[in-house]
Design a protein around this motif. Structure first.
Motif, PDB file in Angstrom:
ATOM      1  N   CYS A  26      22.942  37.832  34.233  1.00 31.45           N
ATOM      2  CA  CYS A  26      21.971  38.904  34.045  1.00 31.45           C
ATOM      3  C   CYS A  26      21.280  38.792  32.689  1.00 31.45           C
ATOM      4  O   CYS A  26      21.912  38.463  31.677  1.00 31.45           O
ATOM      5  CB  CYS A  26      22.654  40.264  34.162  1.00 31.45           C
ATOM      6  SG  CYS A  26      23.347  40.593  35.799  1.00 31.45           S
ATOM      7  N   CYS A  29      22.942  41.019  30.039  1.00 31.39           N
ATOM      8  CA  CYS A  29      24.402  40.975  29.929  1.00 31.39           C
ATOM      9  C   CYS A  29      24.845  40.982  28.458  1.00 31.39           C
ATOM     10  O   CYS A  29      24.331  40.207  27.639  1.00 31.39           O
ATOM     11  CB  CYS A  29      24.955  39.737  30.626  1.00 31.39           C
ATOM     12  SG  CYS A  29      26.771  39.656  30.611  1.00 31.39           S
ATOM     13  N   CYS A  73      36.369  46.517  34.264  1.00 32.67           N
ATOM     14  CA  CYS A  73      35.088  46.069  33.712  1.00 32.67           C
ATOM     15  C   CYS A  73      35.373  45.321  32.429  1.00 32.67           C
ATOM     16  O   CYS A  73      35.827  45.910  31.449  1.00 32.67           O
ATOM     17  CB  CYS A  73      34.182  47.267  33.420  1.00 32.67           C
ATOM     18  SG  CYS A  73      32.600  46.830  32.671  1.00 32.67           S
ATOM     19  N   ASN A 103      33.607  48.792  38.132  1.00 35.85           N
ATOM     20  CA  ASN A 103      32.227  48.402  37.845  1.00 35.85           C
ATOM     21  C   ASN A 103      32.028  46.993  38.387  1.00 35.85           C
ATOM     22  O   ASN A 103      32.749  46.073  37.991  1.00 35.85           O
ATOM     23  CB  ASN A 103      31.957  48.409  36.343  1.00 35.85           C
ATOM     24  CG  ASN A 103      31.887  49.806  35.759  1.00 35.85           C
ATOM     25  OD1 ASN A 103      32.029  50.804  36.464  1.00 35.85           O
ATOM     26  ND2 ASN A 103      31.677  49.897  34.462  1.00 35.85           N
ATOM     27  N   ASN A 105      29.218  43.894  40.337  1.00 32.20           N
ATOM     28  CA  ASN A 105      27.878  43.461  40.741  1.00 32.20           C
ATOM     29  C   ASN A 105      27.681  43.571  42.256  1.00 32.20           C
ATOM     30  O   ASN A 105      26.596  43.310  42.764  1.00 32.20           O
ATOM     31  CB  ASN A 105      27.576  42.040  40.253  1.00 32.20           C
ATOM     32  CG  ASN A 105      28.574  41.006  40.759  1.00 32.20           C
ATOM     33  OD1 ASN A 105      29.173  41.138  41.827  1.00 32.20           O
ATOM     34  ND2 ASN A 105      28.768  39.941  39.976  1.00 32.20           N
ATOM     35  N   SER A 130      26.028  47.488  40.430  1.00 35.86           N
ATOM     36  CA  SER A 130      24.819  47.163  39.681  1.00 35.86           C
ATOM     37  C   SER A 130      23.687  46.837  40.652  1.00 35.86           C
ATOM     38  O   SER A 130      23.615  45.733  41.198  1.00 35.86           O
ATOM     39  CB  SER A 130      25.064  45.962  38.756  1.00 35.86           C
ATOM     40  OG  SER A 130      26.047  46.268  37.806  1.00 35.86           O
ATOM     41  N   ASN A 132      20.384  47.020  39.795  1.00 39.02           N
ATOM     42  CA  ASN A 132      19.527  46.227  38.898  1.00 39.02           C
ATOM     43  C   ASN A 132      18.038  46.282  39.209  1.00 39.02           C
ATOM     44  O   ASN A 132      17.229  46.251  38.300  1.00 39.02           O
ATOM     45  CB  ASN A 132      19.990  44.768  38.805  1.00 39.02           C
ATOM     46  CG  ASN A 132      21.297  44.643  38.047  1.00 39.02           C
ATOM     47  OD1 ASN A 132      21.666  45.511  37.262  1.00 39.02           O
ATOM     48  ND2 ASN A 132      22.023  43.571  38.292  1.00 39.02           N
ATOM     49  N   THR A 143      18.936  39.578  37.640  1.00 40.81           N
ATOM     50  CA  THR A 143      20.361  39.292  37.833  1.00 40.81           C
ATOM     51  C   THR A 143      20.673  37.799  37.811  1.00 40.81           C
ATOM     52  O   THR A 143      21.766  37.399  37.416  1.00 40.81           O
ATOM     53  CB  THR A 143      20.834  39.912  39.177  1.00 40.81           C
ATOM     54  OG1 THR A 143      20.463  41.296  39.192  1.00 40.81           O
ATOM     55  CG2 THR A 143      22.322  39.782  39.356  1.00 40.81           C
ATOM     56  N   THR A 171      23.770  51.558  39.732  1.00 40.21           N
ATOM     57  CA  THR A 171      23.249  51.658  38.373  1.00 40.21           C
ATOM     58  C   THR A 171      22.087  50.692  38.193  1.00 40.21           C
ATOM     59  O   THR A 171      22.031  49.636  38.828  1.00 40.21           O
ATOM     60  CB  THR A 171      24.318  51.332  37.309  1.00 40.21           C
ATOM     61  OG1 THR A 171      24.735  49.969  37.442  1.00 40.21           O
ATOM     62  CG2 THR A 171      25.513  52.262  37.414  1.00 40.21           C
ATOM     63  N   ARG A 198      21.364  53.536  33.225  1.00 39.95           N
ATOM     64  CA  ARG A 198      22.119  53.253  32.003  1.00 39.95           C
ATOM     65  C   ARG A 198      21.179  52.830  30.893  1.00 39.95           C
ATOM     66  O   ARG A 198      20.210  52.118  31.125  1.00 39.95           O
ATOM     67  CB  ARG A 198      23.129  52.109  32.233  1.00 39.95           C
ATOM     68  CG  ARG A 198      24.239  52.407  33.190  1.00 39.95           C
ATOM     69  CD  ARG A 198      25.030  51.142  33.511  1.00 39.95           C
ATOM     70  NE  ARG A 198      25.330  50.380  32.311  1.00 39.95           N
ATOM     71  CZ  ARG A 198      25.384  49.042  32.268  1.00 39.95           C
ATOM     72  NH1 ARG A 198      25.138  48.319  33.357  1.00 39.95           N
ATOM     73  NH2 ARG A 198      25.682  48.422  31.143  1.00 39.95           N
TER      74      ARG A 198
END
Length: 202
Positions: A26, A29, A73, A103, A105, A130, A132, A143, A171, A198
């Motif tokens: 990502c 990240c 996570c 958490n 992906n 996620s 994204n 991603t 998220t 987020r």
């Protein structure tokens, strides 16, 4: 486990760092920015901890009730170790009665080659996926997953989780344009899953 950070506390939560493997790269990240998160020691693992080692780390804490959530996570995708997430989550629920969050992906099914959401039943209270972005093309830009069909697999996993986990959310990180956030909200709503936006550093 000298020089290995398996558990690390951030605010009111305790985080579990099981693996450094991840099928994504990502753009936002936190691994691009350093070795740790929110003041933790390095989250790069010399090796992946065994399940009994992880449990021993929890037991050292004694009373886990001071934490709002225990969160899978770390510096990798927890569902690389889906069966271990399930086992450890059940252990935490049975022995400590804590709230457990994953958490992810959302690519556990692609990683493992079989449907993984059912593994989380009874082990995890909350799954945070996620999202994204709102479409495959935008998702792939942000991603950078190993698989071209990752977006569809992630959506399918999140929908599947609703059958087995009490709370499921998507998220997005606020590095994407506001119009993409709005479209992501619309997609999440159409799937009956709430969306959390987020900030980049949270």
């Amino acid at each position: 486990m000298k020089s290995m950070t398996v558990l690390y506390a951030v605010h009111d939560n305790l985080y579990v760092n099981l693996t450094n493997r991840c099928p994504c790269n990502c753009t936002f990240c936190i691994r691009h920015n350093g070795d740790g998160a929110y003041g933790s020691d390095s989250l790069w693992l010399e090796r992946e901890p065994e399940v009994d080692e992880v449990i021993a780390e929890f037991d050292k804490y004694g009373d886990l009730s001071r934490f709002k959530e225990i969160v899978f996570c770390g510096y990798g995708e927890p569902m690389e170790r889906a069966e271990d997430v399930a086992f450890i989550g059940c252990y935490l629920k049975d022995n400590y009665g804590v709230t457990v969050r994953l958490n992810t992906n959302g690519l556990g099914d692609k990683i493992k080659g079989y449907p993984t959401a059912k593994l989380l039943e009874g082990a995890v209270d909350i799954v945070s996926v996620s999202l994204n972005s709102y479409c495959k093309e935008k998702y792939n830009e942000v991603t950078r997953p190993k698989w071209d069909d990752a977006f569809d697999a992630m959506i399918s996993f999140a929908s599947d989780c609703k059958k087995y986990v009490p709370e499921v959310m998507f998220t997005v990180v606020d590095v994407i344009p506001p119009e993409d956030i709005s479209r992501s909200k619309a997609l999440a709503m159409s799937l009956g899953i709430k969306l959390r936006v987020r900030t980049y550093d949270s």
